[in-house]
Design a protein around this motif. Structure first.
Motif, PDB file in Angstrom:
ATOM      1  N   VAL A  30      11.426   0.076  -6.666  1.00 25.60           N
ATOM      2  CA  VAL A  30      11.281  -1.353  -6.929  1.00 25.60           C
ATOM      3  C   VAL A  30      10.598  -2.063  -5.760  1.00 25.60           C
ATOM      4  N   VAL A  31      11.019  -1.775  -4.547  1.00 28.82           N
ATOM      5  CA  VAL A  31      10.413  -2.417  -3.377  1.00 28.82           C
ATOM      6  C   VAL A  31       8.958  -1.983  -3.218  1.00 28.82           C
ATOM      7  N   GLY A  32       8.674  -0.718  -3.450  1.00 30.30           N
ATOM      8  CA  GLY A  32       7.295  -0.240  -3.361  1.00 30.30           C
ATOM      9  C   GLY A  32       6.394  -0.897  -4.386  1.00 30.30           C
ATOM     10  N   LEU A  33       6.893  -1.058  -5.617  1.00 32.62           N
ATOM     11  CA  LEU A  33       6.102  -1.743  -6.638  1.00 32.62           C
ATOM     12  C   LEU A  33       5.879  -3.208  -6.301  1.00 32.62           C
ATOM     13  N   GLU A  46      -2.312  -3.635   4.782  1.00 33.19           N
ATOM     14  CA  GLU A  46      -1.666  -3.282   6.049  1.00 33.19           C
ATOM     15  C   GLU A  46      -0.626  -2.193   5.770  1.00 33.19           C
ATOM     16  N   MET A  47      -0.680  -1.100   6.514  1.00 33.86           N
ATOM     17  CA  MET A  47       0.223   0.029   6.284  1.00 33.86           C
ATOM     18  C   MET A  47       1.676  -0.306   6.639  1.00 33.86           C
ATOM     19  N   THR A  48       1.859  -1.086   7.697  1.00 30.45           N
ATOM     20  CA  THR A  48       3.239  -1.409   8.080  1.00 30.45           C
ATOM     21  C   THR A  48       3.896  -2.359   7.099  1.00 30.45           C
ATOM     22  N   LEU A  49       3.107  -3.076   6.319  1.00 24.04           N
ATOM     23  CA  LEU A  49       3.664  -3.973   5.317  1.00 24.04           C
ATOM     24  C   LEU A  49       4.389  -3.195   4.230  1.00 24.04           C
ATOM     25  N   PHE A  51       5.649   0.035   4.806  1.00 22.21           N
ATOM     26  CA  PHE A  51       6.630   0.928   5.417  1.00 22.21           C
ATOM     27  C   PHE A  51       7.902   0.207   5.844  1.00 22.21           C
ATOM     28  N   VAL A  52       7.783  -0.869   6.569  1.00 23.70           N
ATOM     29  CA  VAL A  52       8.953  -1.527   7.165  1.00 23.70           C
ATOM     30  C   VAL A  52       9.896  -2.114   6.112  1.00 23.70           C
ATOM     31  N   PRO A  53       9.417  -2.887   5.135  1.00 18.15           N
ATOM     32  CA  PRO A  53      10.362  -3.408   4.140  1.00 18.15           C
ATOM     33  C   PRO A  53      10.995  -2.320   3.279  1.00 18.15           C
ATOM     34  N   ILE A  58      15.754   0.774   1.858  1.00 20.39           N
ATOM     35  CA  ILE A  58      16.395   2.078   1.689  1.00 20.39           C
ATOM     36  C   ILE A  58      17.654   2.165   2.542  1.00 20.39           C
ATOM     37  N   LEU A  59      17.580   1.691   3.777  1.00 24.56           N
ATOM     38  CA  LEU A  59      18.776   1.695   4.636  1.00 24.56           C
ATOM     39  C   LEU A  59      19.872   0.803   4.062  1.00 24.56           C
ATOM     40  N   GLY A  60      19.489  -0.358   3.523  1.00 25.46           N
ATOM     41  CA  GLY A  60      20.472  -1.236   2.892  1.00 25.46           C
ATOM     42  C   GLY A  60      21.104  -0.599   1.662  1.00 25.46           C
ATOM     43  N   ALA A  61      20.292   0.049   0.838  1.00 22.33           N
ATOM     44  CA  ALA A  61      20.824   0.721  -0.352  1.00 22.33           C
ATOM     45  C   ALA A  61      21.735   1.883   0.042  1.00 22.33           C
ATOM     46  N   PHE A  62      21.366   2.591   1.097  1.00 21.98           N
ATOM     47  CA  PHE A  62      22.221   3.681   1.571  1.00 21.98           C
ATOM     48  C   PHE A  62      23.554   3.149   2.073  1.00 21.98           C
TER      49      PHE A  62
END
Length: 88
Positions: A30-33, A46-49, A51-53, A58-62
């Motif tokens: 969902v976040v990637g889409l 931007e690549m970091t745009l 990756f970071v979110p 993912i850390l929050g879902a974990f």
């Protein structure tokens, strides 16, 4: 151990791994889409745009689903694997 018990235990283990990974993979999808749509609309590449979110989500879902994962794996171990190891 017969082949039937082995394959049934393997099937249960694979299903447990699908259940455990589903919340994290769903959030990443969902976040990637959403970020991909945002990048397509604004023409920001931007690549970091991406990756970071996604990593933060993912850390929050974990963190949120950690208790579900622990309980599911613990139940699988105590209900399925321990009786097989003990020999019924």
């Amino acid at each position: 151990m017969s082949e039937l018990i082995f394959f049934d235990t393997l099937r249960q283990g694979l299903w447990i791994s699908v259940l455990i990974s589903a919340p994290i993979l769903g959030v990443a999808l969902v976040v990637g889409l959403a970020i991909g749509l945002l990048q397509a609309l604004t023409s920001i590449q931007e690549m970091t745009l991406t990756f970071v979110p996604k990593m933060a989500a993912i850390l929050g879902a974990f963190w949120v689903s950690m208790s579900f994962m622990t309980l599911t794996l613990g139940r699988y171990f105590t209900d399925t694997l321990l009786p097989i190891i003990q020999g019924y």
